[in-house]
Motif scaffolding. Structure first.
Motif, PDB file in Angstrom:
ATOM      1  N   ALA A 234       0.831  -1.204   0.000  1.00  8.21           N
ATOM      2  CA  ALA A 234       0.000   0.000   0.000  1.00  8.21           C
ATOM      3  C   ALA A 234       0.863   1.250   0.000  1.00  8.21           C
ATOM      4  N   ASN A 235       0.285   2.331  -0.529  1.00  6.26           N
ATOM      5  CA  ASN A 235       0.947   3.627  -0.598  1.00  6.26           C
ATOM      6  C   ASN A 235      -0.098   4.682  -0.240  1.00  6.26           C
ATOM      7  N   GLY A 236       0.169   5.486   0.786  1.00  7.85           N
ATOM      8  CA  GLY A 236      -0.836   6.448   1.231  1.00  7.85           C
ATOM      9  C   GLY A 236      -0.248   7.769   1.675  1.00  7.85           C
ATOM     10  N   PHE A 237      -1.120   8.767   1.815  1.00  9.23           N
ATOM     11  CA  PHE A 237      -0.692  10.121   2.176  1.00  9.23           C
ATOM     12  C   PHE A 237      -1.746  10.835   3.020  1.00  9.23           C
ATOM     13  N   SER A 238      -1.286  11.852   3.735  1.00  9.78           N
ATOM     14  CA  SER A 238      -2.148  12.983   4.053  1.00  9.78           C
ATOM     15  C   SER A 238      -2.174  13.807   2.774  1.00  9.78           C
ATOM     16  N   GLU A 239      -3.360  14.017   2.224  1.00 10.61           N
ATOM     17  CA  GLU A 239      -3.454  14.534   0.864  1.00 10.61           C
ATOM     18  C   GLU A 239      -3.174  16.032   0.763  1.00 10.61           C
ATOM     19  N   LEU A 240      -2.435  16.387  -0.288  1.00 14.46           N
ATOM     20  CA  LEU A 240      -2.218  17.792  -0.617  1.00 14.46           C
ATOM     21  C   LEU A 240      -3.516  18.386  -1.146  1.00 14.46           C
ATOM     22  N   THR A 241      -3.909  19.552  -0.613  1.00 14.14           N
ATOM     23  CA  THR A 241      -5.148  20.205  -1.057  1.00 14.14           C
ATOM     24  C   THR A 241      -4.894  21.562  -1.700  1.00 14.14           C
ATOM     25  N   ASP A 242      -3.646  21.977  -1.792  1.00 13.11           N
ATOM     26  CA  ASP A 242      -3.271  23.278  -2.354  1.00 13.11           C
ATOM     27  C   ASP A 242      -3.108  23.138  -3.870  1.00 13.11           C
ATOM     28  N   ALA A 243      -4.001  23.773  -4.631  1.00 14.68           N
ATOM     29  CA  ALA A 243      -4.003  23.626  -6.088  1.00 14.68           C
ATOM     30  C   ALA A 243      -2.727  24.183  -6.718  1.00 14.68           C
ATOM     31  N   ALA A 244      -2.256  25.338  -6.239  1.00 13.77           N
ATOM     32  CA  ALA A 244      -1.056  25.949  -6.817  1.00 13.77           C
ATOM     33  C   ALA A 244       0.167  25.069  -6.586  1.00 13.77           C
ATOM     34  N   GLU A 245       0.294  24.531  -5.393  1.00 13.53           N
ATOM     35  CA  GLU A 245       1.418  23.646  -5.096  1.00 13.53           C
ATOM     36  C   GLU A 245       1.326  22.358  -5.904  1.00 13.53           C
ATOM     37  N   GLN A 246       0.092  21.845  -6.086  1.00 14.46           N
ATOM     38  CA  GLN A 246      -0.066  20.626  -6.880  1.00 14.46           C
ATOM     39  C   GLN A 246       0.318  20.864  -8.334  1.00 14.46           C
ATOM     40  N   ARG A 247      -0.058  22.011  -8.888  1.00 18.37           N
ATOM     41  CA  ARG A 247       0.342  22.341 -10.265  1.00 18.37           C
ATOM     42  C   ARG A 247       1.861  22.386 -10.378  1.00 18.37           C
ATOM     43  N   SER A 248       2.502  23.009  -9.403  1.00 17.31           N
ATOM     44  CA  SER A 248       3.958  23.104  -9.428  1.00 17.31           C
ATOM     45  C   SER A 248       4.600  21.716  -9.401  1.00 17.31           C
ATOM     46  N   ARG A 249       4.029  20.809  -8.630  1.00 21.37           N
ATOM     47  CA  ARG A 249       4.579  19.450  -8.576  1.00 21.37           C
ATOM     48  C   ARG A 249       4.362  18.705  -9.886  1.00 21.37           C
ATOM     49  N   PHE A 250       3.191  18.870 -10.489  1.00 24.03           N
ATOM     50  CA  PHE A 250       2.953  18.249 -11.799  1.00 24.03           C
ATOM     51  C   PHE A 250       3.970  18.753 -12.820  1.00 24.03           C
ATOM     52  N   GLU A 251       4.240  20.050 -12.800  1.00 20.84           N
ATOM     53  CA  GLU A 251       5.195  20.632 -13.744  1.00 20.84           C
ATOM     54  C   GLU A 251       6.601  20.095 -13.492  1.00 20.84           C
ATOM     55  N   ARG A 252       6.976  19.930 -12.225  1.00 22.16           N
ATOM     56  CA  ARG A 252       8.288  19.343 -11.907  1.00 22.16           C
ATOM     57  C   ARG A 252       8.362  17.895 -12.371  1.00 22.16           C
ATOM     58  N   ASP A 253       7.257  17.172 -12.199  1.00 18.21           N
ATOM     59  CA  ASP A 253       7.214  15.791 -12.688  1.00 18.21           C
ATOM     60  C   ASP A 253       7.506  15.736 -14.184  1.00 18.21           C
ATOM     61  N   ASN A 254       6.848  16.605 -14.949  1.00 18.32           N
ATOM     62  CA  ASN A 254       7.031  16.587 -16.398  1.00 18.32           C
ATOM     63  C   ASN A 254       8.441  17.014 -16.797  1.00 18.32           C
ATOM     64  N   ALA A 255       9.014  17.937 -16.034  1.00 18.08           N
ATOM     65  CA  ALA A 255      10.405  18.324 -16.299  1.00 18.08           C
ATOM     66  C   ALA A 255      11.339  17.139 -16.066  1.00 18.08           C
ATOM     67  N   LEU A 256      11.074  16.372 -15.005  1.00 15.72           N
ATOM     68  CA  LEU A 256      11.886  15.191 -14.725  1.00 15.72           C
ATOM     69  C   LEU A 256      11.677  14.125 -15.794  1.00 15.72           C
ATOM     70  N   ARG A 257      10.441  13.963 -16.262  1.00 12.83           N
ATOM     71  CA  ARG A 257      10.174  13.008 -17.335  1.00 12.83           C
ATOM     72  C   ARG A 257      10.966  13.392 -18.589  1.00 12.83           C
ATOM     73  N   LEU A 258      10.984  14.677 -18.897  1.00 16.24           N
ATOM     74  CA  LEU A 258      11.734  15.160 -20.055  1.00 16.24           C
ATOM     75  C   LEU A 258      13.220  14.858 -19.896  1.00 16.24           C
ATOM     76  N   ALA A 259      13.748  15.109 -18.691  1.00 16.26           N
ATOM     77  CA  ALA A 259      15.167  14.872 -18.443  1.00 16.26           C
ATOM     78  C   ALA A 259      15.518  13.388 -18.562  1.00 16.26           C
ATOM     79  N   ARG A 260      14.567  12.514 -18.260  1.00 20.29           N
ATOM     80  CA  ARG A 260      14.813  11.073 -18.332  1.00 20.29           C
ATOM     81  C   ARG A 260      14.446  10.485 -19.688  1.00 20.29           C
ATOM     82  N   GLY A 261      14.035  11.332 -20.612  1.00 14.60           N
ATOM     83  CA  GLY A 261      13.663  10.853 -21.940  1.00 14.60           C
ATOM     84  C   GLY A 261      12.319  10.164 -21.977  1.00 14.60           C
ATOM     85  N   LEU A 262      11.453  10.492 -21.038  1.00 15.17           N
ATOM     86  CA  LEU A 262      10.114   9.894 -20.968  1.00 15.17           C
ATOM     87  C   LEU A 262       9.083  10.848 -21.558  1.00 15.17           C
ATOM     88  N   PRO A 263       7.968  10.343 -22.059  1.00  9.71           N
ATOM     89  CA  PRO A 263       6.931  11.244 -22.585  1.00  9.71           C
ATOM     90  C   PRO A 263       6.324  12.085 -21.465  1.00  9.71           C
TER      91      PRO A 263
END
Length: 310
Positions: A234-263
């Motif tokens: 199992a994998n669980g969290f206290s959930e993030l509810t801040d929309a601006a912070e969540q957007r920033s994390r999604f953008e960092r994820d995609n930057a990391l995907r780009l750096a790793r050659g992932l779509p």
């Protein structure tokens, strides 16, 4: 041609029992059972997760790696505590513990934090096991200090690469980043030494894609994983509810995907809009039902609990 099911009939009946008890457990605890789509126009941006694309006549869609985003939209709409039993998909996952299509139990508890959710998981698994189970908990930092004598807050990526090379045979670690090194050490070196049900909690913030950061310690996230004899359940969290912070994390994820050659994947704007509208504090977890059945029935391979693999 072999048309027979992979799992035998006693295992199939045991899965049915487990599902009945899961529903009874949550119904008596005030959780609403929900159903969300498997095909959606967005998917997880996490660089550790590979989604399966499905080409359609109108647009590309993805088989969901988890119902998380849709369930959070329900939470933002005022659903209260919810649970779902269903299937999820990940590309390229096959082996003794993996299959591209697998069964998940995912639930969200309004007003809970991650520690309270761990308490509820203990109650659920004990109920499903039909016997008393024992659980232990250890922080991510203490686990690495105890097992490998590593201080994860202070070690450099170069030192981590060296540790991977020394402890994992034939490992070329020269191109691995910080989190890839930690994941490999946890999965290949530490996990085989773990025994029984064990929660690992307070993961580094670099591994907190959807988790809330601890208020009293900004270096860790309120995230946990549950293992049994080193098998992640199992994998669980206290959930993030801040929309601006969540957007920033999604953008960092995609930057990391780009750096790793992932779509790169499109960001789920509907989820962000739901968070922006307001989502109550809650905690959520995904529990792999196939692996849990393996544990409950003392089986060696995920194929033994799957009805069919092809």
């Amino acid at each position: 041609m072999n048309w027979q099911p992979c799992a035998n009939l006693p295992v199939i009946r045991e899965r049915a029992r487990v599902y009945r008890q899961i529903r009874s457990f949550f119904n008596t605890r005030g959780c609403l059972e929900v159903d969300t789509p498997l095909l959606m126009p967005t998917t997880a941006t996490d660089a550790q997760i590979a989604s399966i694309e499905v080409a359609g006549s109108d647009q590309t869609r993805y088989l969901q790696t988890s119902p998380e985003f849709a369930m959070k939209r329900l939470l933002a709409a005022g659903s209260g505590s919810i649970f779902q039993v269903g299937h999820a998909f990940r590309e390229g996952e096959a082996g003794r513990l993996h299959h591209p299509e697998f069964s998940l139990l995912e639930w969200y508890r309004v007003g809970y934090d991650y520690q309270q959710l761990m308490d509820e998981i203990e109650l659920l698994i004990t109920s499903l096991s039909l016997r008393q189970c024992s659980f232990s908990r250890i922080s991510y930092r203490d686990l690495f200090r105890e097992k490998l004598e590593l201080v994860v807050d202070e070690i450099s990526v170069e030192e981590l690469r060296g540790c991977c090379a020394n402890r994992i045979p034939d490992m070329n670690s020269s191109s691995l980043d910080y989190d890839q090194c930690l994941d490999l050490l946890l999965g290949m070196v530490i996990a085989p030494t773990m025994r029984g049900y064990q929660f690992v909690y307070d993961y580094p913030i670099s591994q907190a894609a959807l988790a809330r950061i601890r208020k009293d310690d900004g270096s860790v996230a309120e995230r946990f994983e549950l293992f049994f004899d080193g098998i992640e359940l199992a994998n669980g969290f206290s959930e993030l509810t801040d929309a601006a912070e969540q957007r920033s994390r999604f953008e960092r994820d995609n930057a990391l995907r780009l750096a790793r050659g992932l779509p790169q994947h499109p960001i789920d704007e509907r989820l962000l809009a739901a968070l922006e509208s307001g989502m109550e504090d809650c905690a959520g977890v995904a529990l792999g039902l196939d692996r849990l059945l393996m544990v409950l029935l003392d089986l060696d391979s995920i194929d033994q609990v799957l009805t069919f693999t092809e």
